[in-house]
Design a protein around this motif. Sequence first.
Motif, mmCIF file in Angstrom:
data_model
loop_
_atom_site.group_PDB
_atom_site.id
_atom_site.type_symbol
_atom_site.label_atom_id
_atom_site.label_comp_id
_atom_site.label_asym_id
_atom_site.label_seq_id
_atom_site.Cartn_x
_atom_site.Cartn_y
_atom_site.Cartn_z
ATOM 1 N N ARG A 157 0.812 -1.212 0.051
ATOM 2 C CA ARG A 157 -0.068 0.131 -0.076
ATOM 3 C C ARG A 157 0.841 1.242 -0.121
ATOM 4 O O ARG A 157 2.048 1.280 0.663
ATOM 5 C CB ARG A 157 -0.925 -0.096 1.134
ATOM 6 N N ASP A 158 0.484 2.125 -0.731
ATOM 7 C CA ASP A 158 1.367 3.485 -0.764
ATOM 8 C C ASP A 158 1.003 4.250 0.543
ATOM 9 O O ASP A 158 0.275 4.273 1.281
ATOM 10 C CB ASP A 158 1.151 4.217 -2.073
ATOM 11 N N ALA A 159 1.813 5.452 0.723
ATOM 12 C CA ALA A 159 1.693 6.155 1.901
ATOM 13 C C ALA A 159 0.299 6.916 1.939
ATOM 14 O O ALA A 159 -0.317 7.124 3.022
ATOM 15 C CB ALA A 159 2.722 7.301 1.838
ATOM 16 N N GLU A 160 -0.356 7.176 0.821
ATOM 17 C CA GLU A 160 -1.582 7.973 0.739
ATOM 18 C C GLU A 160 -2.722 6.946 1.361
ATOM 19 O O GLU A 160 -3.798 7.486 1.932
ATOM 20 C CB GLU A 160 -1.958 8.175 -0.769
ATOM 21 N N ALA A 172 -7.207 1.878 17.595
ATOM 22 C CA ALA A 172 -8.339 1.652 18.029
ATOM 23 C C ALA A 172 -9.399 1.418 16.761
ATOM 24 O O ALA A 172 -10.473 0.979 16.948
ATOM 25 C CB ALA A 172 -8.864 3.439 18.643
ATOM 26 N N GLY A 173 -9.060 1.973 15.412
ATOM 27 C CA GLY A 173 -9.902 1.746 14.492
ATOM 28 C C GLY A 173 -9.770 0.630 13.649
ATOM 29 O O GLY A 173 -10.727 -0.309 13.185
ATOM 30 N N ASP A 174 -8.367 0.059 13.562
ATOM 31 C CA ASP A 174 -8.238 -1.227 12.903
ATOM 32 C C ASP A 174 -7.866 -2.250 13.675
ATOM 33 O O ASP A 174 -7.876 -3.394 13.119
ATOM 34 C CB ASP A 174 -6.875 -0.636 11.697
ATOM 35 N N GLY A 175 -7.475 -2.010 14.773
ATOM 36 C CA GLY A 175 -7.169 -3.218 15.557
ATOM 37 C C GLY A 175 -5.584 -3.653 15.549
ATOM 38 O O GLY A 175 -5.162 -4.498 16.077
ATOM 39 N N GLY A 176 -4.834 -3.045 14.607
ATOM 40 C CA GLY A 176 -3.726 -3.409 14.097
ATOM 41 C C GLY A 176 -3.071 -2.979 12.654
ATOM 42 O O GLY A 176 -3.564 -1.957 12.143
ATOM 43 N N GLY A 177 -2.508 -3.761 11.998
ATOM 44 C CA GLY A 177 -2.332 -3.205 10.588
ATOM 45 C C GLY A 177 -2.618 -4.370 9.481
ATOM 46 O O GLY A 177 -3.629 -4.940 9.152
ATOM 47 N N ALA A 178 -1.587 -4.949 8.903
ATOM 48 C CA ALA A 178 -1.459 -5.855 7.605
ATOM 49 C C ALA A 178 -2.154 -7.040 8.041
ATOM 50 O O ALA A 178 -2.901 -7.601 7.049
ATOM 51 C CB ALA A 178 -0.140 -5.938 7.168
ATOM 52 N N LEU A 179 -2.186 -7.567 9.080
ATOM 53 C CA LEU A 179 -2.628 -8.880 9.332
ATOM 54 C C LEU A 179 -4.256 -8.868 9.572
ATOM 55 O O LEU A 179 -4.835 -9.612 9.048
ATOM 56 C CB LEU A 179 -2.017 -9.756 10.650
ATOM 57 N N ILE A 211 2.773 4.312 11.277
ATOM 58 C CA ILE A 211 1.414 4.074 11.669
ATOM 59 C C ILE A 211 1.445 3.169 13.133
ATOM 60 O O ILE A 211 2.567 2.598 13.241
ATOM 61 C CB ILE A 211 0.687 3.070 10.566
ATOM 62 N N GLU A 212 0.432 3.031 13.793
ATOM 63 C CA GLU A 212 0.254 2.199 14.949
ATOM 64 C C GLU A 212 0.841 0.883 14.913
ATOM 65 O O GLU A 212 1.087 0.137 15.528
ATOM 66 C CB GLU A 212 -0.677 2.731 15.856
ATOM 67 N N GLY A 213 -0.203 0.186 13.672
ATOM 68 C CA GLY A 213 -0.228 -1.000 13.650
ATOM 69 C C GLY A 213 0.890 -1.601 12.787
ATOM 70 O O GLY A 213 1.769 -0.563 12.261
ATOM 71 N N GLU A 214 0.963 -2.775 12.343
ATOM 72 C CA GLU A 214 2.211 -3.319 11.686
ATOM 73 C C GLU A 214 1.988 -3.228 10.250
ATOM 74 O O GLU A 214 1.000 -3.454 9.579
ATOM 75 C CB GLU A 214 2.416 -4.909 11.904
ATOM 76 N N ASP A 215 3.111 -3.135 9.292
ATOM 77 C CA ASP A 215 3.113 -3.320 8.022
ATOM 78 C C ASP A 215 3.880 -4.386 7.486
ATOM 79 O O ASP A 215 4.264 -4.767 6.269
ATOM 80 C CB ASP A 215 3.467 -1.918 7.496
ATOM 81 N N LEU A 216 4.549 -5.341 8.185
ATOM 82 C CA LEU A 216 5.366 -6.556 8.228
ATOM 83 C C LEU A 216 5.137 -7.372 9.165
ATOM 84 O O LEU A 216 4.994 -7.041 10.547
ATOM 85 C CB LEU A 216 6.869 -6.070 8.306
ATOM 86 N N ALA A 217 4.981 -8.712 8.968
ATOM 87 C CA ALA A 217 4.544 -9.866 9.968
ATOM 88 C C ALA A 217 4.867 -11.060 9.345
ATOM 89 O O ALA A 217 4.716 -11.339 8.146
ATOM 90 C CB ALA A 217 3.175 -9.793 10.330
ATOM 91 N N THR A 235 2.061 -4.862 4.196
ATOM 92 C CA THR A 235 1.494 -3.906 3.064
ATOM 93 C C THR A 235 2.748 -2.725 2.762
ATOM 94 O O THR A 235 2.552 -1.817 2.180
ATOM 95 C CB THR A 235 0.531 -2.787 3.833
ATOM 96 N N SER A 236 3.930 -3.414 2.899
ATOM 97 C CA SER A 236 5.323 -2.749 2.726
ATOM 98 C C SER A 236 6.125 -3.579 1.595
ATOM 99 O O SER A 236 7.277 -3.048 1.399
ATOM 100 C CB SER A 236 6.019 -2.716 4.175
ATOM 101 N N LEU A 237 5.714 -4.679 1.008
ATOM 102 C CA LEU A 237 6.551 -5.348 0.168
ATOM 103 C C LEU A 237 6.170 -5.015 -1.504
ATOM 104 O O LEU A 237 5.274 -5.321 -2.084
ATOM 105 C CB LEU A 237 6.286 -6.836 0.437
ATOM 106 N N PHE A 238 6.870 -4.076 -1.898
ATOM 107 C CA PHE A 238 6.647 -3.708 -3.116
ATOM 108 C C PHE A 238 7.046 -4.697 -4.405
ATOM 109 O O PHE A 238 7.798 -5.431 -3.900
ATOM 110 C CB PHE A 238 7.754 -2.246 -3.590
#
Length: 344
Positions: A157-160, A172-179, A211-217, A235-238
């Motif tokens: 995912r891009d920064a936008e 609070a909103g997502d519960g985390g990130g990529a997972l 971001i608060e959540g993870e972008d790599l797991a 969400t960080s693997l181009f």
Amino acid sequence: MSRKIGFGIIGTGSIAGKHAAAIRELSGAELLAMCSSTKERAAVAEGNFKVKTYSNVDEFLDHPGLDVVCICTASGNHLEPGLSAARKGKHLLIEKPIEITLDRADQLIAACKDARVKLGVIYQNRFNAGFLELKKTVKEGKLGKLLMGNAYVNWFRDAEYYSSSHWKGTHAGDGGGALINQGIHTIDLLVDIMGDVSSVYGKVKTVLYPIEGEDLAASVVNFTSGALGNITGATSLFPGYPERLEIYGTEGSVILEAGEITQLNIKGTQNSQLSGQVGKASGSSDPTAISHEQHMKQFEDMIDAILEDREPIVTGEKARKSLELILAIYRSSKENKPIDLPLK
């Protein structure tokens, strides 16, 4: 002909558009109303979707003919409108994940049981023809005893993507990130095939975005059957690659990519390396690239569940399993040790 099942949607973001499109293409369904968070957003949504749109949940729930409420709000805001809808006797179809904590998920499940309404959770990939064929292959025992199941969701995912939202990537909103946002669909398929998990060891990191959540797991999974598994999510693997599910047994293996079986190999038969054409409906680099076709199939199942008075295919209890596994991975990373399931 019996009347159409009346649907309403709470939340007017991009995923609500998929729900609206699915409802409008089904002969047995009708989109009656929507509800947004502010009067301003409601006015915009009413212009876009051409249905009565509210900014007050209670007023929305009193809209005539409403049978099913779809909840398309931020993941951490599913509980409160869900409870209100259940108390008013509305069936619920909630976007994944069911919620961001097990306590909040359990409150939703209990409220729907108490109100005797149906609770379904959107995991539309369970309705993919490729996944259904994989599941049939496993159920018929063609793979033998299952040895390993892997879920890889190595997306980008891009920064936008994060900067344009007030809740994506937040606790609070997502519960985390990529997972819990992107990976959970394929993790749900993994658990549906491989069964319950006994323990997991995982690590999550935030390496690319603020971001608060993870972008790599990454994690190693022990299933109660004795099988092993691996999960990666990002969400960080181009540039982002199609999600991949691998199932290995003593007698063969199946690989599913973006909903399409690309490898089917069974001992004693002619190996089936398929065309290698990966399904196009992958959100590997573009979240809007996901089709609403599978949503339609899940909405059809929900309508049938209501008319036949049965449980939908993806119940709250089933949806809880992938949430629990992801929360265990988060705890494992935080405590730097394997975590046993069920979580206490």
